[in-house]
Design a protein around this motif. Structure first.
Motif, PDB file in Angstrom:
ATOM      1  N   TYR A 146       1.144  -1.542  -0.259  1.00 13.91           N
ATOM      2  CA  TYR A 146       0.276   0.036  -0.249  1.00 13.91           C
ATOM      3  C   TYR A 146       1.091   1.086  -0.202  1.00 13.91           C
ATOM      4  CZ  TYR A 146      -3.433   3.548   1.548  1.00 13.91           C
ATOM      5  OH  TYR A 146      -4.535   4.560   1.305  1.00 13.91           O
ATOM      6  N   ASP A 147       1.960   1.143   1.005  1.00 14.22           N
ATOM      7  CA  ASP A 147       2.881   2.564   1.314  1.00 14.22           C
ATOM      8  C   ASP A 147       4.098   2.120  -0.422  1.00 14.22           C
ATOM      9  OD1 ASP A 147       1.939   2.738   3.430  1.00 14.22           O
ATOM     10  OD2 ASP A 147       3.177   2.328   4.644  1.00 14.22           O
ATOM     11  N   GLY A 150       1.357   4.467  -3.209  1.00 23.68           N
ATOM     12  CA  GLY A 150       1.583   5.818  -2.960  1.00 23.68           C
ATOM     13  C   GLY A 150       3.120   6.766  -3.036  1.00 23.68           C
ATOM     14  N   ARG A 153       2.633   6.635  -6.470  1.00 20.50           N
ATOM     15  CA  ARG A 153       2.588   8.166  -7.261  1.00 20.50           C
ATOM     16  C   ARG A 153       2.412   8.938  -7.353  1.00 20.50           C
ATOM     17  NH1 ARG A 153      -2.389   8.138  -3.812  1.00 20.50           N
ATOM     18  NH2 ARG A 153      -1.103   9.041  -2.211  1.00 20.50           N
ATOM     19  N   ASP A 154       3.538   9.203  -6.324  1.00 19.71           N
ATOM     20  CA  ASP A 154       4.104  10.667  -5.835  1.00 19.71           C
ATOM     21  C   ASP A 154       5.248  10.947  -6.605  1.00 19.71           C
ATOM     22  OD1 ASP A 154       2.633  10.604  -3.989  1.00 19.71           O
ATOM     23  OD2 ASP A 154       3.852  10.424  -2.386  1.00 19.71           O
ATOM     24  N   GLU A 181      -6.634  -2.169  -4.647  1.00 15.39           N
ATOM     25  CA  GLU A 181      -7.925  -1.476  -4.037  1.00 15.39           C
ATOM     26  C   GLU A 181      -6.790   0.162  -4.709  1.00 15.39           C
ATOM     27  OE1 GLU A 181      -7.708   0.304   0.673  1.00 15.39           O
ATOM     28  OE2 GLU A 181      -6.359  -0.690  -0.124  1.00 15.39           O
ATOM     29  N   ALA A 182      -6.006   0.427  -5.198  1.00 17.35           N
ATOM     30  CA  ALA A 182      -5.811   1.004  -5.885  1.00 17.35           C
ATOM     31  C   ALA A 182      -6.204   1.428  -6.820  1.00 17.35           C
ATOM     32  CB  ALA A 182      -4.053   1.030  -6.040  1.00 17.35           C
ATOM     33  N   SER A 185      -9.510   2.486  -5.641  1.00 18.55           N
ATOM     34  CA  SER A 185     -10.267   3.937  -4.832  1.00 18.55           C
ATOM     35  C   SER A 185      -9.190   4.478  -4.720  1.00 18.55           C
ATOM     36  CB  SER A 185     -10.436   3.224  -3.760  1.00 18.55           C
ATOM     37  OG  SER A 185      -9.535   2.949  -3.035  1.00 18.55           O
ATOM     38  N   ARG A 186      -7.661   4.521  -5.903  1.00 17.35           N
ATOM     39  CA  ARG A 186      -6.563   5.899  -5.526  1.00 17.35           C
ATOM     40  C   ARG A 186      -6.483   5.661  -6.664  1.00 17.35           C
ATOM     41  NH1 ARG A 186      -2.164   2.812  -1.896  1.00 17.35           N
ATOM     42  NH2 ARG A 186      -1.540   4.925  -1.326  1.00 17.35           N
ATOM     43  N   GLY A 187      -6.943   5.891  -7.874  1.00 14.86           N
ATOM     44  CA  GLY A 187      -6.813   6.260  -9.117  1.00 14.86           C
ATOM     45  C   GLY A 187      -5.800   5.559 -10.352  1.00 14.86           C
ATOM     46  N   LEU A 188      -5.301   4.802  -9.843  1.00 13.09           N
ATOM     47  CA  LEU A 188      -4.194   3.732 -10.735  1.00 13.09           C
ATOM     48  C   LEU A 188      -5.294   3.225 -11.669  1.00 13.09           C
ATOM     49  CD1 LEU A 188      -2.026   2.728 -10.976  1.00 13.09           C
ATOM     50  CD2 LEU A 188      -2.358   0.878 -10.330  1.00 13.09           C
ATOM     51  N   TRP A 202      -0.964   6.214 -13.714  1.00 13.92           N
ATOM     52  CA  TRP A 202      -2.351   7.840 -12.690  1.00 13.92           C
ATOM     53  C   TRP A 202      -2.121   8.545 -13.620  1.00 13.92           C
ATOM     54  CZ3 TRP A 202       0.884   5.171  -9.142  1.00 13.92           C
ATOM     55  CH2 TRP A 202       0.042   4.923  -8.382  1.00 13.92           C
TER      56      TRP A 202
END
Length: 311
Positions: A146-147, A150, A153-154, A181-182, A185-188, A202
């Motif tokens: 999960y991390d 993230g 993405r950054d 999940e990404a 709900s996380r834009g991937l 993204w």
């Protein structure tokens, strides 16, 4: 088999480096990176989880002047928690930084920037919006993946590409949960799925998907299916006898490929040719015709053995 006191054999080809990097993924890495380079997309490279360096070596070939390449792995260092420590002990006990660096330097003149430690160090070591291609193949635990997603993405530039390994392996459910999940709900946004890796962005996946579909439909060694799920176009690919992209051999292959000159065979009585026989003279032919056979044979035998001597 090598013992604890022996160095592992030096890799002569990429296939000699231990690790999991199927031919289909080699083809996709090569095609996507070449596409970026042809389009003038610039940015750094990042790999989280390198094992013995197989995919890292492949990625390093696409590093261009002015770009930076960072790899991150625990190697033989301490894991950040008990679950990660148990995973590392079970699956990666043979991994050392020295082994990775030896393999990498067999194919490249310089090492990438090596961050030894947990992937939680990446956000502090890699600049935001700096990478065009990120490969995540580290921990299989949900919280870490999960991390890592993230962090990817950054650090990615707009339309940069992330590759997530083991998203559907039976022994890595934590990766599956984090990856989907990404997506949900996380834009991937998925670009394509190989047997073990999800390729995503993204940014807008449609332009690269259209070019990828055209490429795949033009070759007969790649299975293709396209499905729709939750508003995403899922392009599924499978190798049908694909060959890996050409990759230069290591420096050891060139050094070890000394020509061997066969040694001349030792002469022996059985291999030495017999001296040529002289044709018989006219006198010999006449004697053979006129003398009795018994006497003729005796004369011939005396010529072969030579005169006898006595003491």
């Amino acid at each position: 088999m090598t013992t604890a006191h022996e160095a592992p054999p030096r890799p002569r080809r990429l296939d000699d480096v231990p690790g999991w990097f199927p031919v289909l993924d080699q083809v996709l890495f090569d095609w996507l990176l070449n596409r970026q380079e042809a389009a003038g997309v610039r940015g750094d490279l990042l790999e989280v989880g390198v094992y013995m360096g197989k995919s890292a070596i492949f990625l390093g070939r696409h590093l261009r002047e002015g770009e930076h390449y960072t790899v991150c792995d625990l190697f033989e260092g301490d894991a950040p928690d008990d679950a990660n420590r148990a995973e590392s002990t079970k699956s990666y006990s043979a991994l050392t930084r020295q082994a990775f660096e030896t393999n990498y330097l067999s194919f490249h003149d310089e090492l990438p920037r090596v961050v030894q430690g947990p992937s939680s160090l990446v956000p502090g070591e890699v600049e935001r919006n700096s990478c065009r291609f990120v490969h995540i193949d580290g921990s299989h635990l949900y919280e870490h993946v999960y991390d890592d997603i993230g962090a990817a993405r950054d650090v990615l530039v707009p339309d940069g590409i992330v590759v997530l390994d083991d998203f559907r392996s039976e022994h890595t459910p934590g990766v599956s949960v984090a990856v989907w999940e990404a997506v949900l709900s996380r834009g991937l946004r998925p670009i394509c799925l190989s047997t073990q890796k999800l390729y995503g962005t993204w940014g807008d996946p449609e332009p690269v998907q259209e070019e990828l579909l055209a490429m795949v439909r033009g070759r007969g060694d790649c299975g293709l299916s396209v499905q729709q799920a939750a508003g995403h176009r899922l392009v599924r690919l499978k190798s049908k006898g694909m060959k890996a992209p050409d990759f230069p051999p290591s420096r050891h292959a060139e050094r070890d490929a000394s020509p061997t000159v066969p040694k001349p065979a030792a002469a022996s009585a059985s291999t030495c040719p017999a001296p040529p026989r002289k044709p018989p003279t006219r006198a010999r032919r006449l004697a053979a015709d006129l003398l009795p056979p018994l006497l003729t044979r005796a004369i011939r035998k005396a010529r072969v053995t030579g005169p006898s001597t006595t003491r």
